[in-house]
Design an enzyme around this catalytic site. Structure first.
Site, PDB file in Angstrom:
ATOM      1  N   ASP A 160       0.853  -1.201   0.000  1.00 39.94           N
ATOM      2  CA  ASP A 160       0.000   0.000   0.000  1.00 39.94           C
ATOM      3  C   ASP A 160       0.888   1.249   0.000  1.00 39.94           C
ATOM      4  OD1 ASP A 160      -2.923   0.878   2.029  1.00 39.94           O
ATOM      5  OD2 ASP A 160      -1.755   2.094   0.644  1.00 39.94           O
ATOM      6  N   ASP A 215      -3.966   2.108  -5.052  1.00 40.35           N
ATOM      7  CA  ASP A 215      -2.591   2.065  -4.539  1.00 40.35           C
ATOM      8  C   ASP A 215      -2.336   0.862  -3.647  1.00 40.35           C
ATOM      9  OD1 ASP A 215      -3.935   2.757  -2.181  1.00 40.35           O
ATOM     10  OD2 ASP A 215      -2.261   3.982  -1.487  1.00 40.35           O
ATOM     11  N   GLU A 216      -3.150  -0.174  -3.791  1.00 39.37           N
ATOM     12  CA  GLU A 216      -3.126  -1.257  -2.818  1.00 39.37           C
ATOM     13  C   GLU A 216      -3.340  -2.603  -3.504  1.00 39.37           C
ATOM     14  OE1 GLU A 216      -5.957  -1.953   1.003  1.00 39.37           O
ATOM     15  OE2 GLU A 216      -6.196  -0.110  -0.116  1.00 39.37           O
TER      16      GLU A 216
END
Ligand code: DCP
Ligand code: MG
Length: 385
Positions: A7, A102-103
Site C-alpha cells: 500500500d 494504490d493497494e
C-alpha cells in the site's frame, strides 16, 4: 508467510510532493479546495498530525490546518503512476489482487525459487518503487490477507512488517477493534458503548451479544479476531465488455423512437458499468435490420467513460452516420468494451452536480428497486430488460 499487502503511503499527496520539491515536508491536503463543500481525498503525513484525514469535509480540514497546502487531485496522473507501480508488482507473481488505486495483495508462494523469501521480495519491491517511481510503499507480510493488511497499516509510513504467529498470540488481542477489516466507525461506536474496545474484549464477549451488533458478520469477524482468514488472493478476471440489446416487438424506422431506445440502453449500460466500478473506452452500436443483416459501428475514446448521457451521445453520433432510410430495425444494442477499473471514483470530491446525478439515481434505484427513475421521455419503454 506468503501473503504480501502492498500500500503506497499518502498516495496522491506523495505524488504531488514527489513532483514539486516545495511541497516536501509540508502539510499537503489533496481534495476539494477550501470554500467548497467537497471532502479531503488524502493528505501528507505532515497534515495528519493536525488530525486531517481522508473523507473529512475540506472545511473541517481547513479549520484544523489553515497553513495546509490545498491541492485539487490530478486523477489521470495518479492513474498513470498506479499503473507503473502495479506493473512492478506484477513482475513477481501473477497471483495479484488489486484492492484500490494504490493497494494490492500478492500471493508469492510459488515465487521463492526465482525471487527469494517473502521478506526479500518485499524489500526488493520497496527498493524498486522508491528508485523507479520515487514513492514509498508499505508492505505487510503474513499467512493471510487480514494479517498482511493489518501488518502494512501498523508499519506505515515506509514500513515493512511481518506478522508472525507470536504476534497473533500477543499483539493482535491488544489492538483496538477498529483494526479488524470491515468494522466501520458506527460498529466501533456500538461496540465501545458496551465496553468492547480491544480485540481481546471482543473475543471474551458472548456471541449472542455480538450478534446484535455484528449480525451475520459475527462468525467472520470472530475468525479475523483470532487471526484466521481463509479468503484467497483472487486475481481480477473482470468482464471484457458490458452490453445491452433489445429485439423490438415490431420493426421500426422512426428516428425519435430509435433514439429513445438508445437512451434507455445507454442508461442500462451506464448503470452496469458504474455498478462494477468500470469505465469503457470503446462504445459499439449494433443494429439488425428486418432482413436480418447486422451492422456494428464503434468509436474508441481517449478517456474512458461511464456516464449515461456520454454513452448515449456517442451511440447517437454513430447512429447518425448510418443510412437507415428505407430500412426497418428489429434489434438495437450498445456494447461497451476496452474496460478499465474506475479506480478514481470519488464523486464527493467535486461539486459538479451533474457528475453526481447518475450515481445518485443508481443509489436510489438500489434502495427502491421497484421505483421508476428515468428520463420522463422513457417511461413508455420501461419494458426493456
Ligand atoms: N482516496 C480518496 N478518498 C478516500 C480514500 C482514499 O480519494 N476516502 C484516494 C486518495 C489516496 C488513495 O485513494 O491517496 C489511496 O488511499 P489510501 O487509503 O491507501 O490512503 P493513502 O495512500 O493516501 O494513505 P495511507 O498511507 O494511509 O495508505
Ligand atoms: Mg495508501
Amino acid at each position: 508467510m506468503d501473503i504480501l499487502h502492498c500500500d503506497l503511503d499518502a498516495f496522491y499527496a506523495s505524488v504531488e510532493q514527489r513532483d514539486n520539491p516545495d511541497l516536501r515536508g509540508k502539510p499537503v491536503i489533496i481534495g476539494a479546495l477550501p470554500g467548497s463543500r467537497g471532502v479531503v481525498a488524502t493528505c501528507s503525513y505532515e497534515a495528519r498530525k493536525y488530525g486531517v484525514h481522508s473523507a473529512m469535509p475540506v472545511s473541517t480540514a481547513f479549520k484544523l490546518c489553515p497553513e495546509g497546502i490545498f491541492i485539487k487531485p490530478n486523477i489521470p496522473k495518479y492513474i498513470a503512476v498506479s499503473e507503473k507501480v502495479f506493473s512492478i508488482l506484477e513482475e513477481y507473481t501473477p497471483l495479484i489482487e488489486k484492492i484500490s488505486v494504490d493497494e494490492a495483495f500478492l500471493n508469492v508462494e510459488g515465487c521463492h525459487t526465482l525471487f527469494g523469501s517473502s521478506l526479500e521480495i518485499a524489500l526488493e519491491i520497496k527498493k524498486r518503487v522508491k528508485e523507479e517511481i520515487g514513492l514509498t510503499i508499505s508492505i505487510g507480510i503474513a499467512d493471510n490477507k487480514f494479517l498482511a493488511k493489518l501488518a502494512s497499516s501498523l508499519s506505515k509510513p515506509d514500513g515493512l512488517l511481518m506478522f508472525t504467529p507470536d504476534m497473533v498470540q500477543k499483539l493482535l488481542p491488544t489492538l483496538p477493534v477498529q483494526k479488524i477489516w470491515g468494522i466501520g466507525p458506527n460498529t466501533v461506536k456500538s461496540l465501545n458503548n458496551i465496553g468492547i474496545y480491544t480485540i481481546e474484549d471482543l473475543l471474551k464477549t458472548e456471541k449472542n451479544i455480538l450478534n446484535r451488533i455484528l449480525g451475520s458478520n459475527t462468525d467472520f469477524i470472530l475468525q479475523l479476531a483470532e487471526g484466521k482468514d481463509t479468503r484467497p488472493v483472487e486475481p481480477y478476471q473482470g468482464a471484457k465488455s458490458v452490453s445491452q440489446e433489445i429485439t423490438l416487438p415490431i420493426d421500426i424506422n422512426n428516428m425519435e423512437e430509435i433514439n429513445k431506445i438508445l437512451l434507455r440502453l445507454s442508461i442500462k449500460v451506464g448503470e452496469r458499468l458504474r455498478g462494477e466500478k468500470l469505465q469503457a473506452k470503446t462504445i459499439t452500436l449494433k443494429l439488425r435490420f428486418s432482413d436480418f443483416t447486422t451492422l456494428n459501428r464503434s468509436q474508441t475514446l481517449d478517456e474512458p467513460v461511464d456516464k449515461n448521457l456520454v454513452i448515449f451521445e456517442i451511440a447517437h453520433s454513430l447512429l447518425k452516420k448510418i443510412n437507415i432510410k428505407g430500412k426497418k430495425i428489429r434489434l438495437i444494442g450498445i456494447k461497451t468494451s476496452n474496460l478499465v477499473g474506475n479506480i478514481a471514483e470519488q464523486p464527493n470530491l467535486f461539486d459538479f452536480k451533474a457528475d453526481n446525478l447518475d450515481q445518485t439515481v443508481d443509489e436510489l434505484k438500489a434502495r427502491f428497486p421497484s421505483a421508476k427513475i428515468m428520463p420522463a421521455s422513457l417511461l413508455k419503454y420501461d419494458n426493456i430488460k
